[in-house]
Design an enzyme around this catalytic site. Structure first.
Site, PDB file in Angstrom:
ATOM      1  NE  ARG A  44     -13.679  -0.230   4.523  1.00 46.60           N
ATOM      2  CZ  ARG A  44     -14.095  -1.027   3.345  1.00 46.60           C
ATOM      3  NH1 ARG A  44     -13.706  -2.032   2.807  1.00 46.60           N
ATOM      4  NH2 ARG A  44     -14.456  -0.007   2.253  1.00 46.60           N
ATOM      5  CB  CYS A  45      -9.622   2.670  10.549  1.00 45.34           C
ATOM      6  SG  CYS A  45      -8.403   1.567  12.442  1.00 45.34           S
ATOM      7  CD  GLU A  87      -9.376   3.774   6.319  1.00 48.92           C
ATOM      8  OE1 GLU A  87      -8.367   2.912   5.586  1.00 48.92           O
ATOM      9  OE2 GLU A  87      -8.927   5.409   6.536  1.00 48.92           O
ATOM     10  CD  GLN A 113      -3.097  -1.785   2.306  1.00 45.66           C
ATOM     11  OE1 GLN A 113      -2.645  -1.959   2.958  1.00 45.66           O
ATOM     12  NE2 GLN A 113      -2.870  -0.258   2.903  1.00 45.66           N
TER      13      GLN A 113
END
Ligand code: FES
Ligand code: FES
Lengths: 169, 802
Positions: free
Chosen positions: B383-384, B756, B236
């Site tokens: 996912r945050c 998110e 990422q």
């Protein structure tokens, strides 16, 4: 380990491939036959990313030995578009935003194809039941259901339109 | 009328901000032509497999690789001894700690990397991995962070012996990593001492895993003649990987090329640098051949980057009417055997200090202790944004606990505490400046949509009936997220500020290529970034190619996680596009022989003010940029922007969840989930909806079933999809989505980031609903995940299952 020649039809073309008896179909497809559409997402036959259509059945290619496929008729995602024209399922997934990272998509479309062969007019519940062997981490399935409904309608000859018009807002 | 139709047609062609443009990525994915790391096949490529420890904690007495090396088709077996001369047996983590690449005399978590076997293909490598003989001497393991802090607890990191100061200050125990505090402790303590009401609640955010459908992997190819290293990698943050690889290998960054091709989902799992990547690189350098390493699902679930494992205690001080006066939080954070959290250097608990939430709380204090245990490293943001899920969970749970204590409705207590619209920009007691928000209308809209009053009436009737077979729970969250890391004054990774970048080149024919420092893992950047440029620079999105992920072509950027793409790289994109537009204006003025100020920008062209028949389209201007520019101007039409955001962005939302629970079995059905998100300006509503569906589904997964538990010996339970819950289409609820738009005042186009929020916001909403179902029986909290067994156990403890 002694190797065996296995012959089958892959997306309409005959192939011969030399494999060890223990080789899994998913590895043969991906590493020997340049068919990298089906993916590997697990080691326990849960994710369905590797789904192919084998003699009229959805099969998880990570759970089949290549030697079992001698004489088989096999369809993978690579066999869906014909002469540059997308299959209604491919169109449906794009129009209804049924994919994000795309990793589950080949398996999803291949599984949905089998569903629509068996049941051209599935309800949402039918679709959710039939697709339960294919995991998606991105979409939450709601748009996958819609994508399959779009394709089913199109395959039945109905007029279809995306539920996301470009200039809605 | 005609002009309307014409404008509509032009807008449709432009496909700018606000359009549900169909995705540019789709054609390759729907035809099986994606290019993921495991699809890459190079001539002469070898396959690498890890040998891993069966023990959670053990000394390595000996490693015998002779049989493995003698196996036909094996090219190398690497152990720490082989990496030592290269000083690569340990590597730095993103959190200022070090991590063993291959175990150096001891293992400290189950499945730790011990040796790396390289062979002709994956079957041969796996066969040979079985032939590596490792003799272990088992040591007592500790998997509970509180027990890890006992005076006589086993020493997990003897390599840190005598190091009383770590990357984040003093260490108070041999298994302690850091203590981090923020806020005014004295004022907060005083507010508690003087409060009319106080509540306190312990809660565990269990250890979970992001589990993207594609596992991690890489292909390393070292070209000994050129001295170039190319690595295809599931990352990422490819530029950060290049810098890390440069630091580790002493190869200059100019000779390293990191390529993140198509990525099959990330969700935080693919931020770090893992031993497998390093081993593939070393093996390629040593053998002079390309080496591929792809982890299996169980390796993924048990070695590369867990999330959460936060043991939190929250306390609120309030008035009798529910107005909150102070928040106090203590956290014990289990970081596993190596501190490999992905957090900005300065903040070892990430942005946990957003934990005052959507509420105007005058006093707050937070203390977080990081602890080593014999579990695998990580602490990534699933996912945050960094530790934001934990923070939001805490405050949303606590306000419910307070509501129950004071017998105030859970919607009403939120109304009484919201930061009001006119208070923005709002400086929180923990030092964050919330950019914009409008919380009350969002909540009212959701309550009306679900007919909240009717739901509460139905619930009251059900509670009054002792024979009712089901319980009904209504959950509410009104959360605020913090994303878009970040201002480089606060946020850096390995000393590099968390800016992001965009470079745009407009070609003579008016088409363009744009490259960014971020990388899509399914978010559709190729689609949405082009929309930003379309609106800002008047070039049809279909004419813009967007490229990311190749460090040799893309400008340096910090990558995609923490919903930072739109807030940071998206801002850089808008600003670069504006630079293009301003140069185009000058060229147009030159062509039309008017002053630049006499021109106005109209979608895809510049028109002369007061004489709209005269103008130049962007296509005409692009051509002129290569043959007819004003005197003194450089030819070409290109722009670069490196954007260092002045602040974070603060998306928010209001969610309601309705659960029906069967008393006898604990089975839970999500009857309704209504999610309103406000992410500021909306670039592509179709993609936003998709991101929200995905985030809600991952939230559902975490709340209802995900957990990576350990037994006392340190065996990880739940390391395959057999045990680790990934919801299928069958269990996943139907989602209802809605939105309001409160733009960010400091972002060039007002966008805040969205992917998110639904994860962060939905998890406490499920908890809120679950607890609410039992609230009339005195339950204020019980820990996730709410699988049927646990819910049944809870129901049983209250005598409901008889
Ligand atoms: S790879 Fe997961 S089911 Fe085949
Ligand atoms: S689109 Fe990413 S897993 Fe389904």
């Amino acid at each position: 380990m002694a190797k065996t020649v296995v012959s089958f039809t892959l997306n309409g073309s005959p192939v011969d491939v030399l494999v060890e008896p223990r080789e899994l179909l998913i590895h043969t497809l991906r590493e020997k036959l340049a068919t990298t559409g089906p993916h590997i997402g697990c080691d326990t036959s849960h994710c369905g990313a590797c789904t192919v259509d084998l003699d009229g059945l959805s099969v998880k290619a990570c759970t089949v030995l290549t030697v079992q496929c001698d004489g088989a008729e096999m369809l993978t995602i690579e066999g869906f578009a014909k002469a540059g024209a997308l299959h209604p399922l491919q169109e449906g997934f794009s129009q209804e935003h049924g994919l994000q990272c795309g990793f589950c998509t080949p398996g999803m479309i291949t599984r949905a194809y089998r569903l629509l062969q068996e049941n051209p007019s599935p309800t949402e519940a039918d679709i959710r039941f039939w697709m339960a062997g294919n995991l998606c981490r991105c979409t939450g399935y709601q748009n996958i259901v819609k994508s399959i409904q779009y394709a089913a309608a199109k395959m039945r000859g109905e007029t279809v339109a995306t539920s996301h018009p470009v200039l809605a807002e | 009328m005609d002009t309307n139709i014409e404008t509509h047609a032009r807008l449709e062609k432009l496909e700018g901000i606000g359009c549900s443009r169909k995705r540019r990525e789709d054609p390759r994915f729907i035809q099986g032509k994606g290019n993921y790391v495991d699809d890459i096949k190079l001539p002469g490529m070898l396959s690498g497999v890890m040998v891993r420890s069966p023990y959670a904690h053990a000394k390595i007495v000996s490693i015998d690789t002779s049989k493995a090396k003698a196996h036909p088709g094996v090219h190398a077996v690497l152990t720490a001894e082989d990496l030592k001369p290269l000083k690569l047996h340990w590597m730095p983590t993103l959190a200022g700690d070090v991590q063993a690449v291959l175990a150096d005399g001891r293992v400290s978590f189950q499945n730790q990397e011990v040796a790396f076997v390289v062979a002709d293909d994956r079957y041969t490598a796996a066969d040979a991995a079985d032939l590596v003989e490792v003799e272990y001497e088992e040591l007592p393991a500790v998997v509970d962070p509180f027990k890890a802090l006992a005076p006589d607890a086993p020493v997990i990191r003897p390599d840190l012996d005598g190091k009383n100061v770590g990357a984040h200050g003093a260490r108070k125990h041999h298994n302690h990593i850091f203590n981090w505090q923020i806020g005014d402790k004295d004022k907060t303590d005083r507010a508690f001492a003087n409060a009319e009401v106080t509540v306190k609640q312990d809660m565990l955010y269990p250890r979970v895993h992001p589990c993207p459908l594609e596992t991690c992997g890489s292909v390393a190819n070292y070209d000994a003649i050129r001295g170039d290293l190319t690595v295809w990698i599931t990352s990422q943050a490819p530029h950060v990987v290049r810098t890390v690889v440069g630091l580790l290998s002493s190869i200059p960054e100019s000779k390293i090329r990191i390529i993140s091709p198509d990525i099959g989902g990330g969700f935080g799992n693919k931020v770090g640098v893992y031993p497998g990547y390093v081993c593939a690189i070393v093996a390629s350098i040593v053998l002079g051949r390309p080496v591929k390493w792809i982890e299996s699902r169980s390796e993924n679930l048990t070695t590369t980057a867990f999330a959460r494992d936060y043991w939190m205690t929250g306390e609120l001080a309030a008035d009798k009417n529910g107005k909150i006066r102070a928040l106090r939080v203590n956290v014990t954070a289990d970081h596993g055997a190596f501190d490999a959290c992905a957090d900005p250097t300065k903040w070892p608990a990430g942005m946990f200090h957003v934990c005052t939430g959507s509420y105007d709380i005058a006093n707050a204090h937070v203390s977080v202790d990081g602890v080593y245990t014999n579990k695998f490293p990580g602490g990534v943001a699933y996912r945050c944004s960094f530790r934001v899920t934990e923070a939001v969970y805490l405050i949303e749970r606590m306000i419910d606990v307070l509501a129950q204590r004071l017998d105030i409705d859970k919607a009403e207590i939120r109304r009484r505490n919201f930061i009001q619209a006119e208070q923005f920009p709002y400086l929180s007691p923990l030092g964050l400046e919330f950019d914009s928000g409008n919380y009350a209308p969002a909540l009212e809209r959701v309550l009306e949509a679900v007919d909240y009053k009717a739901l509460r009436a139905e619930q009251a009737a059900l509670r009054a009936d002792p024979n009712a077979p089901t319980l009904m729970g209504i959950g509410i969250t009104t959360f605020t997220e913090i994303v878009g890391a970040g201002p480089s004054k606060n946020c850096d990774i390995l000393g590099i500020g968390m800016f992001d970048s965009c470079e745009i080149r407009v070609h003579p024919d008016g088409s363009a290529i744009a490259r960014m420092g971020s990388i899509s893992q399914g978010q559709g950047h190729q689609t949405t970034y082009a929309q930003i440029i379309a609106s800002e620079a008047g070039i049809a999105a279909s004419q813009i190619a967007v490229e990311e992920g190749d460090t040799s072509t893309a400008p340096y950027g910090l990558g995609t996680y923490g919903s930072r793409s739109t807030p940071v790289a998206g801002a850089a994109t808008a600003r670069a596009a504006r630079k293009i537009r301003e140069k185009a204006r000058k060229i147009a003025a030159h062509l039309l022989e008017v002053a630049p100020d006499d021109l106005e920008f109209d979608l895809d062209q510049f028109k002369v003010k007061g004489d709209p028949a005269r103008g130049k389209t962007m296509k005409e201007i692009a051509w002129a940029a290569y043959n007819n520019v004003p005197e003194g101007m450089e030819m070409g039409l290109e722009a670069v922007d490196y954007y260092d955001p002045p602040n974070f962005t603060f998306p928010f939302g209001a969610y309601v969840c309705v659960l029906d629970i069967t008393k006898k079995t604990g089975e839970t059905k999500v009857r309704r989930f209504y999610a309103l998100d406000d992410c500021g300006t909306r670039i592509n509503p179709m993609i936003i909806e998709g991101q929200i569906h995905g985030g809600l589904t991952e939230g559902f997964a975490v709340a209802m079933g995900q957990e990576l538990p350990y037994d006392e010996q340190g065996n990880v339970l739940g390391g395959t999809l057999m045990d680790y819950f990934l919801p299928t289409s069958q269990e996943t609820p139907h989602w209802e989505t809605d939105f309001t738009v409160t733009p960010s005042p400091h972002h060039p186009i007002g966008a805040k980031g969205v992917a998110e929020s639904p994860h962060v916001g939905s998890i406490p909403c499920f908890s809120s609903a679950m607890v609410d179902a039992f609230a009339h029986l005195g339950t204020t909290h019980f820990n996730m995940p709410y699988n049927s067994f646990r819910v049944w156990q809870h129901a049983k403890s209250l005598g409901l299952t008889a």
